[in-house]
Design an enzyme around this catalytic site. Structure first.
Site, PDB file in Angstrom:
ATOM      1  N   LYS A   1       7.768   1.949  -3.227  1.00 49.11           N
ATOM      2  CA  LYS A   1       7.041   1.840  -1.965  1.00 49.11           C
ATOM      3  C   LYS A   1       5.559   1.685  -2.277  1.00 49.11           C
ATOM      4  CE  LYS A   1       7.764   4.838   1.332  1.00 49.11           C
ATOM      5  NZ  LYS A   1       7.630   6.112   2.085  1.00 49.11           N
TER       6      LYS A   1
ATOM      7  N   ILE B   1      12.227  -5.350   0.368  1.00 53.08           N
ATOM      8  CA  ILE B   1      13.502  -5.008   1.004  1.00 53.08           C
ATOM      9  C   ILE B   1      13.295  -4.196   2.282  1.00 53.08           C
ATOM     10  CG2 ILE B   1      14.843  -5.085  -1.127  1.00 53.08           C
ATOM     11  CD1 ILE B   1      14.613  -2.050  -1.294  1.00 53.08           C
ATOM     12  N   GLY B   2      12.064  -3.961   2.677  1.00 56.17           N
ATOM     13  CA  GLY B   2      11.829  -3.221   3.906  1.00 56.17           C
ATOM     14  C   GLY B   2      10.413  -2.709   3.993  1.00 56.17           C
TER      15      GLY B   2
ATOM     16  N   ASP C   1       9.186  13.480  10.859  1.00 57.97           N
ATOM     17  CA  ASP C   1       9.432  12.095  11.267  1.00 57.97           C
ATOM     18  C   ASP C   1      10.884  11.719  10.984  1.00 57.97           C
ATOM     19  OD1 ASP C   1       8.980   9.610  12.303  1.00 57.97           O
ATOM     20  OD2 ASP C   1       7.909   8.822  10.566  1.00 57.97           O
TER      21      ASP C   1
ATOM     22  N   VAL D   1       8.357  -1.654   0.869  1.00 61.05           N
ATOM     23  CA  VAL D   1       9.310  -1.206  -0.138  1.00 61.05           C
ATOM     24  C   VAL D   1       9.864  -2.414  -0.886  1.00 61.05           C
ATOM     25  CG1 VAL D   1      11.399   0.120  -0.586  1.00 61.05           C
ATOM     26  CG2 VAL D   1       9.912   0.743   1.329  1.00 61.05           C
TER      27      VAL D   1
ATOM     28  N   GLY E   1       8.189   0.780   5.053  1.00 60.42           N
ATOM     29  CA  GLY E   1       8.225   2.210   5.342  1.00 60.42           C
ATOM     30  C   GLY E   1       7.157   2.594   6.337  1.00 60.42           C
ATOM     31  N   GLY E   2       6.943   3.900   6.486  1.00 57.23           N
ATOM     32  CA  GLY E   2       5.987   4.396   7.466  1.00 57.23           C
ATOM     33  C   GLY E   2       4.564   3.973   7.170  1.00 57.23           C
TER      34      GLY E   2
END
Length: 680
Positions: free
Chosen positions: A439, A417-418, A537, A425, A420-421
Site C-alpha cells: 500500500k 489492485i485497489g 473504520d 494498493v 485503500g483509505g
C-alpha cells in the site's frame, strides 16, 4: 448518567442514591476520591455501574448486593481494599464483573458461584489467597475468566470443565499445583489459555486436541513432565505456543508440522532429546523458534527456519552440532574437511579471492553509503518522532527497498489492485516466489498521512491473529512511503459484493463464516491486545478475503490504541454509513464504536447490500419481516434450513450491536462466542 472521562474530583455525592429511576451511572476515568457511598444501593433500577479508573479507597460496600438489576459492575483501577463482599453473589443478572488492579485481599467468596449469568470476570493483580472455587463450574455462561497474578493455591478444579462457553482463561502467575484437568478439553471454543508461572505437574493432557480454535497457549514455567503429546498437531489455529521452563522429555513430536499458522514456538529449558525432527522443514518461514537448554543431539538441519539461526536459540544442547556460529562442527564435517586432498590448496584458493573481495567490498560499501546519503534513503526506526522510517522483515529471502520499486515498475498503475483509505494498493512478486501487497501512500510530501501511517504500523506490528492481515514491513519517506502486507487473493469483500459475477461464489455458508471471522478478529483486538485496539473504520472495503474466502481485517490507518491514562477523545473517523451515532456528540472512541460498525457489516454481508434506513427501524420491525428482508440477495440460491438458523442468529446479534445506547451493545467477545455456538 454519563460523566466519564472528565476531570471530576472529590467525593461521590451520597445524594446520587436518590435517583431511583437511574439505569446507568458512568463516572469512570475521573479523579474521584474517597469511598463508594453505600447509598448507591438505593438505585434499584440500576443496570450499569462504572467507577473504574479513579482514586477510590476503602471497602466495596456490601449493600451493592441489593442491586438486583445490575448487569455490569466495573470498579477496576482504584485503590479499594479489604475482601470481595459475598453479597455480590446476589446479583443474579450480573454479566460483567471487573475488580482487577485494586488492593483487595483474602479468598474468593463462594457466593460468586451463584452468578449464573456472568460472562466476564476479571479479578487479576490482587492479593487473593486460598484455592479456586469449585463453584465456578456453575458459571456455564462464562466466556472470560482472569484470576492471574494472585496468590491462589491448590488444584484447578475439574468442575471447570462445565464452563463450555469459555473463550479466554488466564490463571498465570499464581501458586497452583496438581495436574492440568482433562476436563479442560471440553473447551471447544477456547481461543486463549495461559497457565504459566505456576507449579503444575504431570503431563500435558491429550484432551488438548479438542481446542480447534485456540491461537495462544502458554504452559511455561511449571513442572510439567513426560512427552509433548502428538495431539498438539491438531491445534492448527495456533500462532503462539510456549512450553518452556518445564521438564518435558523424549522427542519433539513430528505432528508440529501441522501448525502452519505458528509464529512463535518456545520449547527451551526442558529435557527434550533426540534430533531436531524433519517436521521442522514444513514449518512457516520466519517463525520464531527457541530450542535452547534441552538434550537435543545431532546435526542442525539446513531448514529455512534455521537459516541464520542465533546460537542463543540452540545453546545448552551439548549434543547439537553443525554450521551455526557458536556450535561445534559435527564429526563427519571435521573428517571430511581434514581428509580432503586439496584441503591446504583450498585455503589459498579461497583466502586470496576473499581478501580481494573484502577490499572491493570496502570501496563498494563506501560508494553505496555515499549514494544513499545523497538520496536520503530512510533507515531509521519507528520510535523516532520525525524523519524517515524503513524496516522490512524477511520474506523467505532478503527484501530490500529496490525490490519493491522493481516489482511494481516504480509503482506503475498496471500493478494496481485497489485503493485503500489513504493510498493505492499494488500486487508485487518478490523472489523467491513471494507475493505481497504493497500500500503506497500519496507521493507528495504535503499529502502523506504520517499519523495514519504510524497508527497502522503500531496497530499491526505485534498483532498475531488469523483474521487480521499480517504486516511484513514498512517504509516512510516523502518520495516513496508504503506498507507491505500478506497478499490475499480474493481482494476486498466490498468488491465481491458489488459484482454480480463474483458474488455468486459467496454462498450463504461463506457469508456466515465471514461474519464469524470478523467478529473473532475484533474480539482479539478489543480483549487480547494491551492496550486494546479499536479499528474505527470497519466496513466491507476494509475486509479482505484469502483463497478460501476467510476474512481478514485490514486498513488500520484510523485505528486507536486505548491507553488507560488517556481520555480517548478523537476526531470523527470512519466510513459514512458505518459510524456509530454517539460519536457525533461524545467525540470519544470506545470499543462499542467497532461493535456498531460490525453490526452494519454483518447485515450487509447477509443482505448483499448496505442496510441503509433499515438500521434505524430495526428495533420496531418484527422478525417475520426482517428474515426475508435480510435474506433477499436473489443473486444466489435461497439458504438451506440449517444455514437459515445461523442467519437468524446473525440477524439477532446485528440488532443488538446496532442499539443506540452503546452500553446496551454486547462486547465483541460475547458476539464471537454466540456466533460460534449459532444460538443466542
Amino acid at each position: 448518567m454519563h460523566l466519564y472521562k472528565n476531570k471530576l474530583c472529590g467525593l461521590i455525592p451520597i445524594e446520587l442514591g436518590n435517583l431511583k429511576s437511574l439505569t446507568i451511572l458512568e463516572l469512570s476515568h475521573n479523579q474521584l476520591s474517597g469511598s463508594i457511598p453505600s447509598s448507591l444501593a438505593n438505585l434499584s433500577n440500576l443496570q450499569y455501574l462504572y467507577l473504574n479508573e479513579n482514586k477510590l479507597v476503602g471497602l466495596i460496600p456490601i449493600e451493592l448486593g441489593n442491586l438486583k438489576n445490575l448487569m455490569h459492575l466495573v470498579v477496576n483501577y482504584n485503590q479499594l481494599s479489604g475482601s470481595i463482599p459475598s453479597s455480590l453473589g446476589n446479583l443474579s443478572n450480573l454479566q460483567l464483573l471487573y475488580l482487577y488492579e485494586n488492593r483487595l485481599s483474602g479468598p474468593i467468596p463462594i457466593e460468586l458461584g451463584n452468578l449464573k449469568s456472568l460472562s466476564d470476570l476479571e479479578v487479576s493483580h490482587y492479593q487473593l489467597s486460598g484455592s479456586i472455587l469449585q463453584e465456578f463450574g456453575n458459571l456455564t455462561q462464562l466466556q472470560r475468566l482472569d484470576l492471574s497474578s494472585n496468590h491462589l493455591v491448590g488444584e484447578i478444579p475439574k468442575e471447570f470443565g462445565k464452563m463450555k462457553s469459555m473463550l479466554y482463561l488466564y490463571l498465570s502467575d499464581n501458586q497452583l499445583s496438581g495436574t492440568i484437568p482433562l476436563e479442560l478439553g471440553f473447551y471447544e471454543l477456547l481461543e486463549v489459555l495461559d497457565l504459566s508461572r505456576n507449579r503444575l505437574n504431570g503431563s500435558i493432557p491429550k484432551s488438548i486436541g479438542q481446542w480447534a480454535q485456540i491461537h495462544y497457549l502458554n504452559l511455561s514455567n511449571n513442572k510439567l513432565s513426560e512427552k509433548i503429546p502428538s495431539e498438539i498437531g491438531k491445534l492448527r489455529q495456533l500462532t503462539e505456543l510456549d512450553l518452556s521452563h518445564n521438564s518435558l522429555m523424549e522427542q519433539i513430536p513430528s505432528e508440529v508440522q501441522s501448525l502452519q499458522k505458528l509464529e512463535k514456538l518456545d520449547l527451551s529449558h526442558n529435557r527434550l532429546s533426540g534430533s531436531i525432527p524433519n517436521a521442522f522443514a514444513n514449518l512457516p518461514h520466519g517463525i520464531d523458534i527457541n530450542l535452547a537448554y534441552n538434550e537435543l543431539s545431532g546435526l542442525v538441519p539446513r531448514y529455512v527456519v534455521f537459516v541464520n539461526a542465533s546460537i542463543q536459540l540452540l545453546q545448552g544442547n551439548p549434543g547439537l552440532c553443525g554450521n551455526v556460529t557458536g556450535l561445534k562442527l559435527c564429526a563427519s564435517q571435521i573428517i571430511m574437511k581434514k581428509n580432503h586432498p586439496f584441503h591446504h590448496r583450498v585455503i589459498l584458493v579461497v583466502m586470496l579471492p576473499l581478501l580481494g573481495a573484502a577490499l572491493l567490498g570496502f570501496f563498494m560499501c563506501r560508494l553505496i553509503a555515499y549514494q544513499q546519503q545523497k538520496k536520503k534513503v530512510p533507515q531509521k526506526g519507528l520510535d523516532e518522532e520525525s524523519g524517515d522510517y524503513f524496516f522490512i522483515k524477511s520474506l523467505g529471502g532478503r527484501v530490500v527497498y529496490d525490490d519493491i520499486l522493481m516489482g511494481t515498475n516504480n509503482f506503475n498503475e498496471a500493478y494496481c489492485i485497489g485503493t485503500g483509505g489513504y493510498g493505492i494498493v499494488y500486487k508485487v512478486e518478490l523472489k523467491p516466489n513471494n507475493v505481497v501487497a504493497v500500500k503506497k501512500l500519496h507521493s507528495s510530501p504535503e499529502n502523506v498521512d504520517r499519523n495514519g501511517f504510524l497508527n497502522e504500523v503500531r496497530a499491526l506490528t505485534n498483532i498475531r491473529h488469523r483474521n487480521i492481515v499480517k504486516l511484513y514491513g514498512y517504509c516512510f519517506h516523502a518520495h516513496h512511503s508504503f506498507l507491505i502486507y500478506e497478499y490475499l487473493e480474493k481482494g476486498s469483500l466490498g468488491s465481491i459484493l458489488r459484482s454480480d459475477v463474483l458474488v455468486k461464489e459467496l454462498d450463504w455458508l461463506k457469508r456466515v463464516n465471514i461474519v464469524k471471522a470478523v467478529a473473532n478478529g475484533l474480539a482479539y483486538m478489543h480483549h487480547n491486545c494491551s492496550p486494546p485496539i479499536i479499528h474505527r473504520d470497519i466496513s466491507i472495503a476494509n475486509i479482505l478475503l484469502d483463497s478460501d474466502y476467510e476474512a481478514h481485517i485490514s486498513d488500520f490507518g484510523t485505528s486507536k490504541l486505548l491507553k488507560l491514562d488517556s481520555s480517548n477523545w478523537t476526531a470523527i473517523a470512519g466510513t459514512y454509513g458505518y459510524i456509530t451515532p454517539e460519536l457525533a456528540y461524545t467525540m470519544i472512541a470506545t470499543e462499542k464504536c467497532d461493535v456498531y460498525s460490525f453490526g452494519v457489516v454483518a447485515l450487509e454481508v447477509i443482505m448483499g447490500k448496505h442496510p441503509g434506513e433499515l438500521i434505524t427501524s430495526l428495533p420496531t420491525l418484527s422478525a417475520d419481516y426482517l428474515v426475508p428482508e435480510i435474506m433477499g440477495d436473489s443473486r444466489i440460491p435461497p439458504p438451506s434450513s440449517q444455514v437459515q438458523k445461523q442467519l437468524k442468529s446473525v440477524l439477532s446479534l446485528s440488532r443488538a450491536c446496532l442499539k443506540s445506547n452503546p452500553h446496551e451493545r454486547p462486547t465483541m467477545c460475547r458476539v464471537s462466542n454466540m456466533l460460534m455456538k449459532d444460538q443466542l
